[in-house]
Motif scaffolding. Structure first.
Motif, PDB file in Angstrom:
ATOM      1  N   GLU A   1      94.332  20.404  10.252  1.00  0.00           N
ATOM      2  CA  GLU A   1      93.705  20.942  11.443  1.00  0.00           C
ATOM      3  C   GLU A   1      93.847  22.199  11.885  1.00  0.00           C
ATOM      4  O   GLU A   1      93.155  22.976  12.420  1.00  0.00           O
ATOM      5  CB  GLU A   1      93.777  20.009  12.807  1.00  0.00           C
ATOM      6  CG  GLU A   1      93.214  18.544  12.396  1.00  0.00           C
ATOM      7  CD  GLU A   1      93.382  17.604  13.922  1.00  0.00           C
ATOM      8  OE1 GLU A   1      93.903  18.085  14.712  1.00  0.00           O
ATOM      9  OE2 GLU A   1      93.067  16.595  13.694  1.00  0.00           O
ATOM     10  N   GLN A   2      94.839  22.744  11.328  1.00  0.00           N
ATOM     11  CA  GLN A   2      95.564  24.141  11.393  1.00  0.00           C
ATOM     12  C   GLN A   2      95.608  25.013  10.406  1.00  0.00           C
ATOM     13  O   GLN A   2      95.735  26.265  10.301  1.00  0.00           O
ATOM     14  CB  GLN A   2      97.095  24.057  12.034  1.00  0.00           C
ATOM     15  CG  GLN A   2      97.251  23.198  13.247  1.00  0.00           C
ATOM     16  CD  GLN A   2      98.817  23.027  13.542  1.00  0.00           C
ATOM     17  OE1 GLN A   2      99.281  22.376  12.961  1.00  0.00           O
ATOM     18  NE2 GLN A   2      99.173  23.857  14.503  1.00  0.00           N
ATOM     19  N   TRP A   3      94.996  24.520   9.076  1.00  0.00           N
ATOM     20  CA  TRP A   3      95.166  25.069   7.877  1.00  0.00           C
ATOM     21  C   TRP A   3      94.579  26.456   7.969  1.00  0.00           C
ATOM     22  O   TRP A   3      94.968  27.307   7.182  1.00  0.00           O
ATOM     23  CB  TRP A   3      94.521  24.107   6.670  1.00  0.00           C
ATOM     24  CG  TRP A   3      95.128  24.384   5.290  1.00  0.00           C
ATOM     25  CD1 TRP A   3      94.478  24.752   4.246  1.00  0.00           C
ATOM     26  CD2 TRP A   3      96.496  24.324   4.923  1.00  0.00           C
ATOM     27  NE1 TRP A   3      95.327  24.927   3.348  1.00  0.00           N
ATOM     28  CE2 TRP A   3      96.432  24.649   3.781  1.00  0.00           C
ATOM     29  CE3 TRP A   3      97.769  24.166   5.665  1.00  0.00           C
ATOM     30  CZ2 TRP A   3      97.515  24.626   2.980  1.00  0.00           C
ATOM     31  CZ3 TRP A   3      98.930  24.062   4.586  1.00  0.00           C
ATOM     32  CH2 TRP A   3      98.956  24.478   3.488  1.00  0.00           C
ATOM     33  N   HIS A   4      93.335  26.572   8.550  1.00  0.00           N
ATOM     34  CA  HIS A   4      92.502  27.763   8.256  1.00  0.00           C
ATOM     35  C   HIS A   4      92.657  28.552   9.677  1.00  0.00           C
ATOM     36  O   HIS A   4      91.824  29.438   9.790  1.00  0.00           O
ATOM     37  CB  HIS A   4      91.110  27.731   8.222  1.00  0.00           C
ATOM     38  CG  HIS A   4      90.976  26.786   6.761  1.00  0.00           C
ATOM     39  ND1 HIS A   4      91.321  27.499   5.427  1.00  0.00           N
ATOM     40  CD2 HIS A   4      90.567  25.374   6.510  1.00  0.00           C
ATOM     41  CE1 HIS A   4      90.935  26.441   4.500  1.00  0.00           C
ATOM     42  NE2 HIS A   4      90.714  25.386   5.184  1.00  0.00           N
ATOM     43  N   ILE A   5      93.532  28.446  10.692  1.00  0.00           N
ATOM     44  CA  ILE A   5      93.659  28.939  11.942  1.00  0.00           C
ATOM     45  C   ILE A   5      94.347  30.354  11.279  1.00  0.00           C
ATOM     46  O   ILE A   5      95.372  30.406  10.448  1.00  0.00           O
ATOM     47  CB  ILE A   5      94.496  28.129  12.989  1.00  0.00           C
ATOM     48  CG1 ILE A   5      93.644  27.045  13.278  1.00  0.00           C
ATOM     49  CG2 ILE A   5      94.860  29.328  14.129  1.00  0.00           C
ATOM     50  CD1 ILE A   5      94.525  26.316  14.322  1.00  0.00           C
ATOM     51  N   VAL A   6      94.014  31.481  12.163  1.00  0.00           N
ATOM     52  CA  VAL A   6      94.606  32.750  12.125  1.00  0.00           C
ATOM     53  C   VAL A   6      95.587  33.043  13.298  1.00  0.00           C
ATOM     54  O   VAL A   6      95.106  33.523  14.372  1.00  0.00           O
ATOM     55  CB  VAL A   6      93.635  33.942  11.877  1.00  0.00           C
ATOM     56  CG1 VAL A   6      94.319  35.375  11.918  1.00  0.00           C
ATOM     57  CG2 VAL A   6      92.779  33.764  10.820  1.00  0.00           C
ATOM     58  N   PRO A   7      96.737  32.774  13.151  1.00  0.00           N
ATOM     59  CA  PRO A   7      97.758  33.148  14.374  1.00  0.00           C
ATOM     60  C   PRO A   7      97.786  34.686  14.770  1.00  0.00           C
ATOM     61  O   PRO A   7      97.603  35.613  13.881  1.00  0.00           O
ATOM     62  CB  PRO A   7      99.147  32.701  13.745  1.00  0.00           C
ATOM     63  CG  PRO A   7      98.960  31.886  12.495  1.00  0.00           C
ATOM     64  CD  PRO A   7      97.664  32.675  12.218  1.00  0.00           C
TER      65      PRO A   7
END
Length: 347
Positions: free
Chosen positions: A205-211
């Protein structure tokens, strides 16, 4: 530009023993184990080191049964879920135990972080339990900053023990640059590269998030070396006061003489004061002194320290055998170990 992060993993593995397959790492120690076996006149002498744990805590023992030996003061709240138990019963158990989310779910029998997950919701827990092939422990998640592995040993005729190793666990994390996704940042992290498949599943669920730039994300809440946690040598923490703390924890466990307490504690002051210590697991005969996996440690020192712990196990076992404790027959131990490795995906 040349960087070790661009090197193939097999090449990095050759020169960094902390990434070796466990049996390759321990293979050179086989002659020393055989020497200790001859000295103790038993190939399975180590199964007598902890009479209160089946086979001394080698492989395949119930985590729940071992945790139940520890004073509740030092344990997180937990429930035991039988395979196939109805969801209504599970939900009732959680309510009665006053366990709120998030929780940690883990197989009752397992090792090296196998199928250990931090779970955020009831729906996710239900899905996890439905997929489980064995009983499960559900623990409250302890949100303390400090996680340690403390090796403790005591001769059966001694009134005090010793701490032979302390490992401080640094959780896998990344720092955002405002451009790269979690996947891209992890691909630049040498430690993460060794468990990308596992991380992809856990962080889908976080794999493609851009921090955001400068944002630090802790991505692996389970303190296991196989899951990307960095193990740091913390033996400088050992002193007489800390030994007294673990004497108080360990001595009341009748028949326990050697193992590693995996625990969390909010502050160093709490640790030395014996307060707010929460023991997540207790491992027996095959416990490893985790400090040897510090990236700055040397292979020679690692083997030296492991051999010291092996001798400690042999000395305790020798005394227990003289007191009448019988070692597990070799055939029985081999059968138990094979079943454990097959079940835990480590074969």
């Amino acid at each position: 530009m040349f960087s070790k992060h661009n090197l193939p993993l097999w090449l990095i593995k050759i020169f960094n023993y902390e990434y070796w397959t466990w049996w390759i790492f321990f293979l050179p120690l086989a002659p020393y184990w055989f020497y200790l076996a001859i000295r103790n006149r038993s190939l399975t002498y180590f199964t007598t080191v902890n009479p209160c744990i089946p086979n001394g805590g080698v492989f395949g023992e119930s985590k729940k049964d071992i945790l139940d030996l520890i004073d509740k003061t030092y344990r997180p709240a937990d429930i035991f879920v039988f395979k196939g138990e109805s969801w209504e019963h599970v939900a009732l158990k959680l309510t009665l135990a006053q366990i709120n989310f998030p929780v940690v779910a883990k197989p009752d029998v397992g090792g090296r972080g196998f199928k250990v997950y931090k779970i955020e919701t009831l729906a996710a827990l239900k899905t996890y339990l439905e997929a489980s092939l064995q009983p499960v422990i559900v623990q409250e998640f302890i949100d303390y900053d400090i996680e340690l592995g403390v090796m403790y040993a005591r001769m059966p005729n001694a009134s005090s023990g010793q701490i032979t190793s302390i490992v401080h666990k640094e959780f896998l994390h990344i720092t955002g640059d405002g451009k790269s996704t979690v996947e891209q940042l992890l691909s630049q992290n040498l430690r993460a590269r060794f468990s990308m498949d596992e991380l992809r599943e856990r962080l889908k669920e976080q794999w493609h998030i851009v921090p955001k730039k400068g944002e630090t994300m802790f991505l692996q809440p389970i303190g296991n070396h196989c899951l990307g946690t960095k193990f740091l040598n913390a033996n400088h923490l050992i002193n007489e006061q800390l030994v007294k703390v673990f004497d108080k924890i360990a001595i009341p466990i009748e028949g326990f003489y050697y193992g590693r307490f995996d625990l969390k504690v909010p502050t160093w002051e709490d640790l030395y004061g014996g307060r707010n210590i929460k023991i997540l697991e207790l491992n027996g005969a095959t416990s490893e002194p985790g400090h040897v996996y510090d990236p700055n440690y040397t292979l020679w020192k690692a083997y030296r320290d492991i051999m010291y712990n092996m001798k400690t196990v042999a000395d305790i076992s020798a005394l227990n055998m003289r007191r009448g404790i019988k070692p597990t027959p070799l055939g029985e131990l081999v059968q138990t170990s094979r079943a454990f490795f097959a079940m835990s995906g480590q074969l």
